[in-house]
Scaffold this active site. Structure first.
Site, PDB file in Angstrom:
ATOM      1  CB  CYS D 140     -57.945  11.815  49.190  1.00 29.17           C
ATOM      2  SG  CYS D 140     -58.069  11.519  47.419  1.00 29.17           S
ATOM      3  NE  ARG D 168     -62.139  14.561  43.200  1.00 32.64           N
ATOM      4  CZ  ARG D 168     -61.020  14.086  42.664  1.00 32.64           C
ATOM      5  NH1 ARG D 168     -61.041  13.098  41.785  1.00 32.64           N
ATOM      6  NH2 ARG D 168     -59.846  14.599  43.014  1.00 32.64           N
ATOM      7  CG  HIS D 220     -63.014   9.965  46.782  1.00 31.53           C
ATOM      8  ND1 HIS D 220     -62.996  10.056  45.415  1.00 31.53           N
ATOM      9  CD2 HIS D 220     -61.839  10.526  47.185  1.00 31.53           C
ATOM     10  CE1 HIS D 220     -61.876  10.641  45.025  1.00 31.53           C
ATOM     11  NE2 HIS D 220     -61.150  10.938  46.078  1.00 31.53           N
TER      12      HIS D 220
HETATM   13  N1  LIG Z   1     -57.418  17.295  44.759  1.00 32.90           N
HETATM   14  C1  LIG Z   1     -57.453  16.159  45.368  1.00 32.90           C
HETATM   15  O1  LIG Z   1     -58.512  15.603  45.447  1.00 32.90           O
HETATM   16  C2  LIG Z   1     -56.207  15.536  45.967  1.00 32.90           C
HETATM   17  C3  LIG Z   1     -56.359  14.746  47.102  1.00 32.90           C
HETATM   18  C4  LIG Z   1     -55.223  14.173  47.689  1.00 32.90           C
HETATM   19  C5  LIG Z   1     -53.990  14.336  47.084  1.00 32.90           C
HETATM   20  N2  LIG Z   1     -53.891  15.085  45.976  1.00 32.90           N
HETATM   21  C6  LIG Z   1     -52.557  15.217  45.392  1.00 32.90           C
HETATM   22  O2  LIG Z   1     -52.057  16.493  45.740  1.00 32.90           O
HETATM   23  C7  LIG Z   1     -51.225  16.985  44.710  1.00 32.90           C
HETATM   24  C8  LIG Z   1     -51.741  18.328  44.282  1.00 32.90           C
HETATM   25  O3  LIG Z   1     -53.063  18.164  43.762  1.00 32.90           O
HETATM   26  P1  LIG Z   1     -54.095  19.361  43.713  1.00 32.90           P
HETATM   27  O4  LIG Z   1     -55.423  18.753  43.572  1.00 32.90           O
HETATM   28  O5  LIG Z   1     -53.837  20.303  44.822  1.00 32.90           O
HETATM   29  O6  LIG Z   1     -53.705  20.017  42.345  1.00 32.90           O
HETATM   30  P2  LIG Z   1     -54.066  21.470  41.833  1.00 32.90           P
HETATM   31  O7  LIG Z   1     -53.997  21.435  40.369  1.00 32.90           O
HETATM   32  O8  LIG Z   1     -55.319  21.963  42.485  1.00 32.90           O
HETATM   33  O9  LIG Z   1     -52.895  22.371  42.421  1.00 32.90           O
HETATM   34  C9  LIG Z   1     -51.584  22.244  41.983  1.00 32.90           C
HETATM   35  C10 LIG Z   1     -50.937  23.611  42.056  1.00 32.90           C
HETATM   36  O10 LIG Z   1     -49.592  23.490  41.684  1.00 32.90           O
HETATM   37  C11 LIG Z   1     -49.274  24.501  40.753  1.00 32.90           C
HETATM   38  N3  LIG Z   1     -48.166  24.060  39.935  1.00 32.90           N
HETATM   39  C12 LIG Z   1     -48.173  23.468  38.726  1.00 32.90           C
HETATM   40  N4  LIG Z   1     -46.904  23.241  38.315  1.00 32.90           N
HETATM   41  C13 LIG Z   1     -46.107  23.705  39.286  1.00 32.90           C
HETATM   42  C14 LIG Z   1     -44.716  23.767  39.432  1.00 32.90           C
HETATM   43  N5  LIG Z   1     -43.890  23.289  38.507  1.00 32.90           N
HETATM   44  N6  LIG Z   1     -44.233  24.324  40.555  1.00 32.90           N
HETATM   45  C15 LIG Z   1     -45.043  24.799  41.518  1.00 32.90           C
HETATM   46  N7  LIG Z   1     -46.390  24.786  41.413  1.00 32.90           N
HETATM   47  C16 LIG Z   1     -46.913  24.233  40.320  1.00 32.90           C
HETATM   48  C17 LIG Z   1     -50.553  24.722  40.005  1.00 32.90           C
HETATM   49  O11 LIG Z   1     -50.577  26.008  39.446  1.00 32.90           O
HETATM   50  C18 LIG Z   1     -51.573  24.575  41.111  1.00 32.90           C
HETATM   51  O12 LIG Z   1     -51.757  25.794  41.776  1.00 32.90           O
HETATM   52  C19 LIG Z   1     -51.219  15.907  43.627  1.00 32.90           C
HETATM   53  O13 LIG Z   1     -50.159  15.028  43.868  1.00 32.90           O
HETATM   54  C20 LIG Z   1     -52.513  15.186  43.888  1.00 32.90           C
HETATM   55  O14 LIG Z   1     -52.522  13.872  43.379  1.00 32.90           O
HETATM   56  C21 LIG Z   1     -54.976  15.715  45.429  1.00 32.90           C
END
Ligand SMILES: NC(=O)c1ccc[n+]([C@@H]2O[C@H](COP(=O)([O-])OP(=O)(O)OC[C@H]3O[C@@H](n4cnc5c(N)ncnc54)[C@H](O)[C@@H]3O)[C@@H](O)[C@H]2O)c1
Ligand SMILES: NC(=O)c1ccc[n+]([C@@H]2O[C@H](COP(=O)([O-])OP(=O)(O)OC[C@H]3O[C@@H](n4cnc5c(N)ncnc54)[C@H](O)[C@@H]3O)[C@@H](O)[C@H]2O)c1
Ligand SMILES: NC(=O)c1ccc[n+]([C@@H]2O[C@H](COP(=O)([O-])OP(=O)(O)OC[C@H]3O[C@@H](n4cnc5c(N)ncnc54)[C@H](O)[C@@H]3O)[C@@H](O)[C@H]2O)c1
Ligand SMILES: NC(=O)c1ccc[n+]([C@@H]2O[C@H](COP(=O)([O-])OP(=O)(O)OC[C@H]3O[C@@H](n4cnc5c(N)ncnc54)[C@H](O)[C@@H]3O)[C@@H](O)[C@H]2O)c1
Lengths: 337, 337, 337, 337
Positions: D140, D168, D220
């Site tokens: 992000c 954040r 952020h």
């Molecule tokens: N939340 C943010 O602010 C944000 C922003 C940009 C990028 N990201 C990136 O996006 C990715 C996901 O982050 P998020 O915030 O959505 O996380 P999250 O925890 O909200 O969601 C992850 C999901 O994946 C599931 N999960 C866990 N293990 C798994 C597996 N082995 N197989 C399939 N599903 C599985 C979890 O149950 C959950 O539903 C990460 O790489 C993160 O760094 C997050």
């Protein structure tokens, strides 16, 4: 003995009073307050003479069991110098009171720069304040910036300063201030007013500042960039800052990763109120890329200006030179962690 | 002289060490720690002998410039009694260590009740702990509840207690704990486990507790309802609580409206670390409707259990009776604001 | 068609406007605002006629590119009924305006009860409002309490209510409100004013409330205790609440452990603004000990009063009976998760 | 029709699924999840086929009333391309699964850059991703930086970027993350890892980043300094950014002074989940001092990468060129406020 009065006994005033009280060459005449709240009771327990800042409210003190020594007018008349620690804007209103008694006065950073003939930071411009009738100790943020800019300027020359000030929303006891869950550009306009405030200390400095406000109460954190005029190493800068008495370079390995742990450290060390009078610079953060120096520092807004007020008293009274005053202040306040 | 060792030198352990060190009839043999972080350095400055809690890590202390007196095994062997202040669950793991040296030990509230033969609160059940080999000082919340329930029970009889515990999310330096912006029923199930914990002190008490967690670090706040067995006035209850040494009834007029101002008050008063060992009950909040008594109290989670640990040492060592021990503890810790 | 005007277009007003706009038997005449901020622009995009609440400021709207249909006086004259959603205290000041046009008006919970002849909660006292000229929709907290007390009273009889209201410090966009890091008894006095407010709906109810304020913005959380007049099981209470249209009993297993997840759930479900018009009661928390029923509920302060305002319009205009009105409101607002 | 599967249905995954579902040239084959929590129920309501991410847990879905279409292996086999939205580090573990089915995959910014052959930002390097088997949509923060650096680079040339990222602490529903009351340099070392991440998009860019973490959940905020290679005016920069489809320049006069009001604005505008897919740059903050350009921008961490994932799908499938893809994504996601 310099006889010092403190007008306004809140976050800054109570600390100034304690610091003055601890100096061998100063005597605290008394403190003036508007209300007999818990801080008034502690003042009495510390043996400070209490003056009513608003004469009409004097009876409230008696009712609350806080004996008063008089009203603020008497304090101003009796003191050699007043440190005004009232809220922003009230200091300027009080100036005529000080003038009417020919009592020199020190104002705080919440006032506009033109409240006094000179703005003050001990490390950077002590001598400009010598003999002044009115001086303004610059704000917590400006004090924090001045303390690192001064040695960098002297040692390497400063081409430009860019600083992002991530400021606490309110002090720990200011429970009506926010934000609760936001990150506020504050002011939204860039550059912020903080840069010009630093220029009251360093008139020729090229500096751009950006201000933000966040939901935290303990300390401000500065993200600082200084483009230097010479090539240096991070190690050299670090040594330079470690040699500064009012800068604490946090060593690696202590596990101090934020303001919470810094305050715990200060409290564990027995610091009164857990105060951190020094800039707290993370040693690991000091970095040099080309001629760009970077660092993170935490600034304890409630206390970093305290030693400066003590030095301003001596400068204005011409009671000691810079080195002597700063050393005496540091010793008796307890600086050096 | 009772020779006391402290195993685990964090939030609770460092305070217990200081409190023990201040008692005329106790000697602090030393403290055991896992890492040479900032707290280790402060311990050394206070002159406490440092022991490595994990022998393998002993060299880390030397590298960090923290001289150690030995490893935890030696501390346990050398002390008459150990106060275990390690994180929840570790205490129980340490028990066999204490048993192997036949050293009595005190555990903290993070351990399950069955870690020890008796749970302890000085005001409520000092005598049950006399001569015990293992005791558990109940948690900060249970300590806070016990201190008001005991006098109410004695004076009026208690029919039922209903308490909502609005708990801080983490201590000030625990920066990885949340929530940031939420109000969490915690546990969601009602009644919470806190009630049964209070029953380890008052086995026959009828009590239902509800727990919540909020984004604050300074103190817990309890919203307390006690249905009494007799008709009383709020003024009478207030007097009763004012007579308790470990309860501070906040007077009206001081302007103390929350935990922030309470902590400022404690810091202004020179309390070490701004600790509030006493329950802080808002005087204005004490109310009686029919036989329902209500009040708000703030509980300083980091320090309210400290005097209890000191008393538990004396109870277990049979070194003083309840009144004598509590008076001595209070005097040397500095209780009474 | 009932022609409804909304005076005050902020947190509550904009939601009332949308809810009115969605009702088949109502027409939104327009909304009045003091400033052409972002909310004014959204109103225009939704096609709402904008009126200047302060005639002198009308030109500001034009300058900001927000066309206005007139000034508030015209809105009041034109509408069959006004929903006043101005800040606390302003509503009462506006009453003479409504009177001068003989336009009935609904006030919000920030006004004192005596601003209107009757206080209103659809579930509890719809009929008392029928034909009234002025009514006050009770506050978000009182609405939340009324919705569970009404069915409990009808089904089991209520002996006594004790409620601790852990309130959010400010709404998400109110960034100047605190506290940042505190738990405030608010008011400090017990019982709080919330109980008497509930009694404007249930005059004979025995209720004691305790108020707190914490650093969170999403929802209030109530820790509720109701001593019932009959013996019941938790399962029975749960079924009772599940049968209420404006109560959402959060099922176990969804992993919803606080306000953050509740709001995410509402947003995922496509709720406008993530609004939760229903009380959100944690199913697992519903407990009965003797005749004491307990539960935790989260109340979305920004939206729970919205359906009540819609029903108040129909009651005052005598346009539908209680069951018909509530069903219609629920359908068109979108209640039921 | 490109058949897209989403593995990991949390904060990012659920938004990617909705965005894919809205594109006329894509079909959402299904989503894989580990647990049948509230998000699983919403997915079902939206008509998305659910796959068990962990086969052993498949029965839990049935018990929770969530019908599943199969296990993740089947989803991967069936889809033309997978968007992996699992937590940091899990994506890399999943790569062999995608390889075993010869299914191209997109990873998120929580993975190390070397998880894929190319890192992706639609505005900056769409073409480098065309035909790739594996790509990583940058984080992000990096996405937010890339969107302003790309036009500045093209229009003026960029000499150096210095950015302080005030991040954040956690997303709104992540209630176990802190800090509660702290400002954390994070990482303490300068420059932070964010700069090198930006260099995966702009390999020759001179950039130093500094990271902080604060107790806020909404967005952020970046404090950005770009030293340009040509002399420009703030007005010119502003126009440049206003011309960017994925940058929203907040106009003066709307009264939007922080993330809280921005989110309210988005919610009022009917944005799903109140998402702000665009960088939100405060117009008043855009400033130029010499060749130093400054601005503040708020980045909605939960949603700014969503359009990028959609474009990455098209780039990898070679289904449209950059302009066509971005326009189509923007139209069907609903970008442009
Ligand atoms: N939340 C943010 O602010 C944000 C922003 C940009 C990028 N990201 C990136 O996006 C990715 C996901 O982050 P998020 O915030 O959505 O996380 P999250 O925890 O909200 O969601 C992850 C999901 O994946 C599931 N999960 C866990 N293990 C798994 C597996 N082995 N197989 C399939 N599903 C599985 C979890 O149950 C959950 O539903 C990460 O790489 C993160 O760094 C997050
Ligand atoms: N708190 C900080 O972080 C901080 C840091 C550096 C500088 N300052 C500056 O220091 C000054 C004082 O700030 P503070 O934080 O101590 O404020 P404060 O509100 O804590 O204390 C001000 C005190 O002045 C009293 N007062 C109010 N009106 C008065 C009057 N007419 N006469 C006498 N006393 C009066 C108040 O009762 C209070 O006790 C301001 O200029 C402020 O900008 C504050
Ligand atoms: N902090 C509170 O608010 C509070 C209040 C009352 C009771 N308690 C209880 O007190 C106990 C200690 O809590 P705390 O808050 O002081 O924790 P803490 O994490 O602040 O301190 C624990 C200390 O023990 C050390 N430690 C870890 N493993 C160890 C081991 N194997 N041997 C020796 N030392 C070890 C840690 O390094 C740390 O210094 C817990 O049972 C807790 O539930 C805590
Ligand atoms: N926000 C809540 O949580 C909440 C919940 C329930 C009830 N209420 C009550 O609803 C009422 C409105 O509260 P709110 O939160 O929507 O406030 P708000 O500040 O969000 O909105 C009030 C609006 O009224 C406008 N306004 C101010 N003066 C006006 C005037 N003279 N004429 C017309 N408009 C004027 C303001 O510009 C603003 O748009 C209050 O009585 C409040 O107590 C608020």
């Amino acid at each position: 003995m310099i006889r010092v009065g403190v007008n306004g006994y809140g976050t800054i005033g109570k600390r100034v009073a304690d610091a003055v009280d601890s100096q061998p060459d100063m005597e605290l005449v008394g403190v003036a307050k508007t209300q007999p709240n818990f801080e008034a009771h502690t003042a009495v327990e510390r043996g400070y003479d209490m003056y009513a800042a608003i004469p009409d409210r004097a009876p409230l003190f008696a009712e609350a069991g806080v004996e008063i020594a008089g009203v603020v007018d008497e304090l101003v008349a009796d003191a050699d110098i007043i440190v005004d620690c009232t809220p922003s804007g009230i200091g300027a209103e009080n100036k005529s009171l000080y003038e009417s008694h020919d009592t020199p006065a020190i104002f705080q950073g919440g006032e506009d720069a033109d409240v006094a003939e000179v703005s003050f930071n001990a490390r950077a411009n002590f001598d400009e304040c010598v003999g002044a009738d009115y001086a303004r100790v610059v704000s917590c943020n400006t004090t924090g910036l001045s303390r690192v800019i001064a040695p960098l300027e002297e040692a390497y020359g400063v081409e430009k300063v860019r600083a992002t000030l991530v400021r606490r929303g309110g002090d720990p006891a200011q429970n009506s201030r926010g934000p609760i869950n936001d990150i506020l550009p504050n002011p939204i306009e860039i550059p912020s007013h903080h840069g010009p405030d630093v220029q009251t200390i360093f008139p020729n400095l090229d500096i751009d500042t950006l201000g933000l406000k966040v939901p935290a109460t303990l300390m401000h954190v500065h993200s600082l960039n200084v483009t230097l005029e010479s090539d240096v190493t991070a190690a050299h800068v670090r040594q330079l800052l470690e040699d500064e008495g009012r800068v604490y370079v946090i060593p690696e390995g202590l596990g101090i990763d934020g303001a919470g742990k810094l305050k715990d450290f200060a409290l564990d060390a027995g610091r009164p109120r857990g105060d951190l009078w020094e800039n707290c610079v993370w040693g690991e953060s000091i970095a040099v890329e080309g001629r760009d120096m970077y660092l993170f520092q935490a600034i304890h807004q409630e206390s970093d200006v305290i030693p400066e007020n003590v030095d301003a008293v001596r400068a204005m009274m011409d009671a000691a030179d810079k080195a002597e005053s700063m050393a005496r202040t540091d010793e008796h306040v307890g600086i050096g962690i």
